[in-house]
Design a protein around this motif. Structure first.
Motif, PDB file in Angstrom:
ATOM      1  N   GLY A  91      -5.199   4.103   2.132  1.00 34.81           N
ATOM      2  CA  GLY A  91      -5.497   3.265   3.280  1.00 34.81           C
ATOM      3  C   GLY A  91      -6.794   2.497   3.167  1.00 34.81           C
ATOM      4  O   GLY A  91      -6.885   1.347   3.604  1.00 34.81           O
ATOM      5  N   MET A 142       4.999  -0.834   8.614  1.00 33.31           N
ATOM      6  CA  MET A 142       4.896   0.540   8.150  1.00 33.31           C
ATOM      7  C   MET A 142       6.171   0.971   7.431  1.00 33.31           C
ATOM      8  O   MET A 142       7.268   0.501   7.740  1.00 33.31           O
ATOM      9  CB  MET A 142       4.671   1.487   9.332  1.00 33.31           C
ATOM     10  N   ALA A 196       0.840  -1.198   0.000  1.00 28.93           N
ATOM     11  CA  ALA A 196       0.000   0.000   0.000  1.00 28.93           C
ATOM     12  C   ALA A 196       0.873   1.245   0.000  1.00 28.93           C
ATOM     13  O   ALA A 196       1.613   1.500   0.954  1.00 28.93           O
ATOM     14  CB  ALA A 196      -0.918  -0.002   1.217  1.00 28.93           C
ATOM     15  N   ASP A 197       0.793   2.014  -1.077  1.00 28.53           N
ATOM     16  CA  ASP A 197       1.551   3.263  -1.191  1.00 28.53           C
ATOM     17  C   ASP A 197       0.910   4.079  -2.303  1.00 28.53           C
ATOM     18  O   ASP A 197       0.530   3.522  -3.339  1.00 28.53           O
ATOM     19  CB  ASP A 197       3.027   2.984  -1.510  1.00 28.53           C
ATOM     20  N   ALA A 221      -5.571   3.153   8.720  1.00 31.45           N
ATOM     21  CA  ALA A 221      -5.702   1.821   8.125  1.00 31.45           C
ATOM     22  C   ALA A 221      -5.119   0.756   9.049  1.00 31.45           C
ATOM     23  O   ALA A 221      -5.691  -0.327   9.217  1.00 31.45           O
ATOM     24  CB  ALA A 221      -5.004   1.785   6.764  1.00 31.45           C
ATOM     25  N   THR A 222      -3.996   1.079   9.674  1.00 34.16           N
ATOM     26  CA  THR A 222      -3.359   0.128  10.595  1.00 34.16           C
ATOM     27  C   THR A 222      -4.234  -0.105  11.817  1.00 34.16           C
ATOM     28  O   THR A 222      -4.369  -1.245  12.289  1.00 34.16           O
ATOM     29  CB  THR A 222      -1.971   0.645  11.018  1.00 34.16           C
ATOM     30  N   VAL A 250       0.979  -6.680   5.444  1.00 30.32           N
ATOM     31  CA  VAL A 250       0.642  -5.497   4.652  1.00 30.32           C
ATOM     32  C   VAL A 250       1.803  -4.515   4.794  1.00 30.32           C
ATOM     33  O   VAL A 250       2.155  -4.122   5.907  1.00 30.32           O
ATOM     34  CB  VAL A 250      -0.653  -4.821   5.124  1.00 30.32           C
ATOM     35  N   MET A 302       2.739  -0.980   4.506  1.00 26.33           N
ATOM     36  CA  MET A 302       1.853   0.187   4.562  1.00 26.33           C
ATOM     37  C   MET A 302       2.622   1.503   4.638  1.00 26.33           C
ATOM     38  O   MET A 302       3.416   1.726   5.557  1.00 26.33           O
ATOM     39  CB  MET A 302       0.950   0.054   5.796  1.00 26.33           C
ATOM     40  N   VAL A 353       1.083  -5.645  10.083  1.00 30.14           N
ATOM     41  CA  VAL A 353       1.349  -4.451   9.277  1.00 30.14           C
ATOM     42  C   VAL A 353       2.785  -3.993   9.481  1.00 30.14           C
ATOM     43  O   VAL A 353       3.251  -3.845  10.611  1.00 30.14           O
ATOM     44  CB  VAL A 353       0.384  -3.304   9.652  1.00 30.14           C
ATOM     45  N   ALA A 379      -6.249  -0.451   1.111  1.00 30.42           N
ATOM     46  CA  ALA A 379      -5.422  -1.405   1.843  1.00 30.42           C
ATOM     47  C   ALA A 379      -6.264  -2.215   2.820  1.00 30.42           C
ATOM     48  O   ALA A 379      -6.109  -3.437   2.936  1.00 30.42           O
ATOM     49  CB  ALA A 379      -4.312  -0.668   2.597  1.00 30.42           C
ATOM     50  N   GLY A 388      -2.105   5.738   6.452  1.00 35.78           N
ATOM     51  CA  GLY A 388      -1.656   4.437   6.909  1.00 35.78           C
ATOM     52  C   GLY A 388      -1.901   4.198   8.385  1.00 35.78           C
ATOM     53  O   GLY A 388      -2.079   3.054   8.816  1.00 35.78           O
TER      54      GLY A 388
END
Length: 228
Positions: free
Chosen positions: A37, A83, A8-9, A66-67, A52, A54, A81, A40, A63
């Motif tokens: 996010g 990051m 996810a970016d 989303a996390t 993931v 992230m 996750v 994601a 992010g």
């Protein structure tokens, strides 16, 4: 076993680069990409990846949020996750760990570092690369007000043995198991046992959250670390 990954970016070149590096590994497969996010979260809930990857800053839903939705406190069947951040986003890393992330990487990470990090997180361990942890965690604490009043020392801390307390302090300073074994002149397997006991007694999910607790409760302070 193949490690299934969602990348996810919001930057296409970053996504493509991470995708290419990870997909080239014989034990990894990128099962989806996400540009924000919200995507994601949807992809992770639908595909149940092992990790993931992230980004912190993304449009629509960042992010951090989303996390929280995928791995935050109270989350049923959380997703691991990892990051991704940059030094100019240091202030976000602390919040990412609080949100439930299993670790963090810098965006200029080497190819081998990225691959190793994904494997570590997929294996259920927290990514606490000492060289990164010492710099980033130290900066978080130096720039944040003392948190003792809002985060009182949990009574469980008193259940640790003297050795377990030493191990917790060294974890919080970014030491690897091998480094802790050297520092304390004990076997690495013994260190693993102590780490497991610390996490169990303090009701912590992983080493990342042991770091947070140690700093929030004032157990250690960055300036007290003899190995910056």
């Amino acid at each position: 076993m193949t490690i299934r990954i969602v990348v996810a970016d919001d930057q296409e070149l970053v996504r493509a680069g991470f995708h290419a590096i990870l997909d080239a590994q014989p034990d990894m497969e990128v099962v989806a990409e996400a540009t924000d996010g919200a995507q994601a979260v949807e992809a992770a809930r639908r595909l149940r990846p092992d990790v993931v990857l992230m980004d912190v800053r993304m449009p629509r839903m960042d992010g951090l949020e989303a996390t929280r939705r995928l791995a935050g406190p109270g989350t049923t069947d959380p997703v691991k996750v990892l990051m991704v951040t940059t030094f100019d986003l240091d202030e976000y890393v602390y919040e990412a760990l609080r949100a439930g992330a299993s670790g963090f990487l810098l965006k200029d990470v080497r190819r081998s570092g990225l691959v190793d990090a994904v494997r570590v997180v997929a294996a259920g361990e927290a990514l606490l690369a000492p060289s990164i942890t010492r710099r980033l965690i130290g900066e978080f604490v130096r720039t944040r007000p003392p948190a003792r009043t809002s985060h009182p020392t949990p009574p469980e801390l008193n259940t640790l043995t003297a050795r377990e307390r030493e191990v917790l302090e060294l974890i919080a300073r970014g030491r690897s198991n091998a480094e802790i074994a050297t520092d304390l002149t004990i076997g690495e397997q013994t260190v693993k046992t102590h780490v497991s006991n610390v996490l169990s007694k303090l009701l912590l999910r992983d080493r990342v959250h042991a770091v947070i607790l140690a700093y929030e409760t004032g157990l250690i302070r960055p300036s007290a670390d003899p190995h910056p």
